[in-house]
Design a protein around this motif. Structure first.
Motif, PDB file in Angstrom:
ATOM      1  N   GLU A   1       0.842  -1.207   0.000  1.00  0.00           N
ATOM      2  CA  GLU A   1       0.000   0.000   0.000  1.00  0.00           C
ATOM      3  C   GLU A   1       0.874   1.253   0.000  1.00  0.00           C
ATOM      4  O   GLU A   1       0.618   2.204  -0.744  1.00  0.00           O
ATOM      5  CB  GLU A   1      -0.927  -0.012   1.221  1.00  0.00           C
ATOM      6  N   TYR A   2       1.901   1.238   0.840  1.00  0.00           N
ATOM      7  CA  TYR A   2       2.847   2.355   0.897  1.00  0.00           C
ATOM      8  C   TYR A   2       3.471   2.587  -0.474  1.00  0.00           C
ATOM      9  O   TYR A   2       3.514   3.705  -0.975  1.00  0.00           O
ATOM     10  CB  TYR A   2       3.908   2.045   1.965  1.00  0.00           C
ATOM     11  N   ARG A   3       3.944   1.517  -1.096  1.00  0.00           N
ATOM     12  CA  ARG A   3       4.626   1.654  -2.391  1.00  0.00           C
ATOM     13  C   ARG A   3       3.690   2.161  -3.479  1.00  0.00           C
ATOM     14  O   ARG A   3       4.062   3.033  -4.268  1.00  0.00           O
ATOM     15  CB  ARG A   3       5.275   0.332  -2.784  1.00  0.00           C
ATOM     16  N   CYS A   4       2.468   1.618  -3.544  1.00  0.00           N
ATOM     17  CA  CYS A   4       1.497   2.094  -4.548  1.00  0.00           C
ATOM     18  C   CYS A   4       1.202   3.578  -4.346  1.00  0.00           C
ATOM     19  O   CYS A   4       1.174   4.349  -5.304  1.00  0.00           O
ATOM     20  CB  CYS A   4       0.193   1.304  -4.469  1.00  0.00           C
ATOM     21  N   LEU A   5       0.957   3.954  -3.106  1.00  0.00           N
ATOM     22  CA  LEU A   5       0.631   5.348  -2.812  1.00  0.00           C
ATOM     23  C   LEU A   5       1.776   6.272  -3.210  1.00  0.00           C
ATOM     24  O   LEU A   5       1.551   7.309  -3.855  1.00  0.00           O
ATOM     25  CB  LEU A   5       0.299   5.515  -1.327  1.00  0.00           C
TER      26      LEU A   5
ATOM     27  N   ARG B   1       4.701   9.925  -9.347  1.00  0.00           N
ATOM     28  CA  ARG B   1       4.709   9.771 -10.808  1.00  0.00           C
ATOM     29  C   ARG B   1       3.420  10.212 -11.467  1.00  0.00           C
ATOM     30  O   ARG B   1       3.338  10.264 -12.686  1.00  0.00           O
ATOM     31  CB  ARG B   1       5.008   8.326 -11.184  1.00  0.00           C
ATOM     32  N   GLY B   2       2.412  10.486 -10.661  1.00  0.00           N
ATOM     33  CA  GLY B   2       1.159  10.970 -11.221  1.00  0.00           C
ATOM     34  C   GLY B   2       0.147   9.868 -11.485  1.00  0.00           C
ATOM     35  O   GLY B   2       0.384   8.698 -11.201  1.00  0.00           O
TER      36      GLY B   2
ATOM     37  N   ILE C   1       6.009  -0.837 -12.876  1.00  0.00           N
ATOM     38  CA  ILE C   1       6.930  -0.077 -12.028  1.00  0.00           C
ATOM     39  C   ILE C   1       7.296  -0.870 -10.778  1.00  0.00           C
ATOM     40  O   ILE C   1       8.455  -0.918 -10.375  1.00  0.00           O
ATOM     41  CB  ILE C   1       6.311   1.281 -11.633  1.00  0.00           C
ATOM     42  N   MET C   2       6.294  -1.504 -10.169  1.00  0.00           N
ATOM     43  CA  MET C   2       6.503  -2.165  -8.885  1.00  0.00           C
ATOM     44  C   MET C   2       6.869  -3.641  -8.988  1.00  0.00           C
ATOM     45  O   MET C   2       7.200  -4.263  -7.985  1.00  0.00           O
ATOM     46  CB  MET C   2       5.258  -1.989  -8.028  1.00  0.00           C
TER      47      MET C   2
END
Length: 165
Positions: free
Chosen positions: A56-60, A66-67, A77-78
């Motif tokens: 969740e942290y990484r997605c946010l 990055r927009g 990306i992830m």
């Protein structure tokens, strides 16, 4: 224990591991352990700041930096599968950190963006990440950090080639 290259002069029978083999000296093990430690620290910060899990942290943070984007670019990306990213985005939306709209170019797709609350949370998480990184790089000079990052990039390129990417 210092990391050493595998010995070619070990006397051993074909198909058996060298007697002096130490799993913890393998690069993959060392990097996995470091990644696990760094991920644990990041998740602890994400929990303290916003009650978020590491994905969740990484997605946010990706959306905040990055927009707006859809699920597929986030997956790329992830390096996380689509179902995982979709579930994670649903949780972030439920928490009021992410919003979504139909993609104007293709109504079958959805575009995700951070809400004002998500942007504020993302900024707090980024500040923690920068502090955490500074602690991890304590004692390294700028040239060492640049060299380390370059070596890791090259290693990733080798790994990508080995996977046939």
């Amino acid at each position: 224990m210092p990391m050493t290259a595998p010995s070619r002069s070990s006397s051993r029978r074909r198909g058996t591991a060298p007697v002096d083999f130490d799993l913890t000296s393998l690069l993959g093990f060392v990097i996995f352990r470091l990644s696990s430690s760094l991920g644990g620290l990041a998740e602890r910060d994400a929990q303290e700041v916003a009650g978020l899990t590491l994905p969740e942290y990484r997605c946010l943070v990706v959306l905040a930096t990055r927009g707006d984007m859809g699920v597929t670019p986030l997956c790329q990306i992830m390096h996380i599968d689509k179902a995982w990213v979709s579930r994670t985005l649903a949780k972030l939306a439920q928490a009021g950190l992410v919003g979504s709209i139909p993609d104007p170019a293709d109504a079958r797709r959805t575009i995700f963006s951070v809400t004002p609350r998500g942007r504020q949370t993302g900024q707090a998480l980024i500040a923690r990440a920068m502090d955490r990184q500074a602690r991890m790089l304590e004692g390294f000079d700028r040239e060492e950090v640049e060299r380390l990052l370059e070596l890791l990039r090259r290693m990733q390129e080798n790994a990508d080639r080995a996977k046939g990417r």
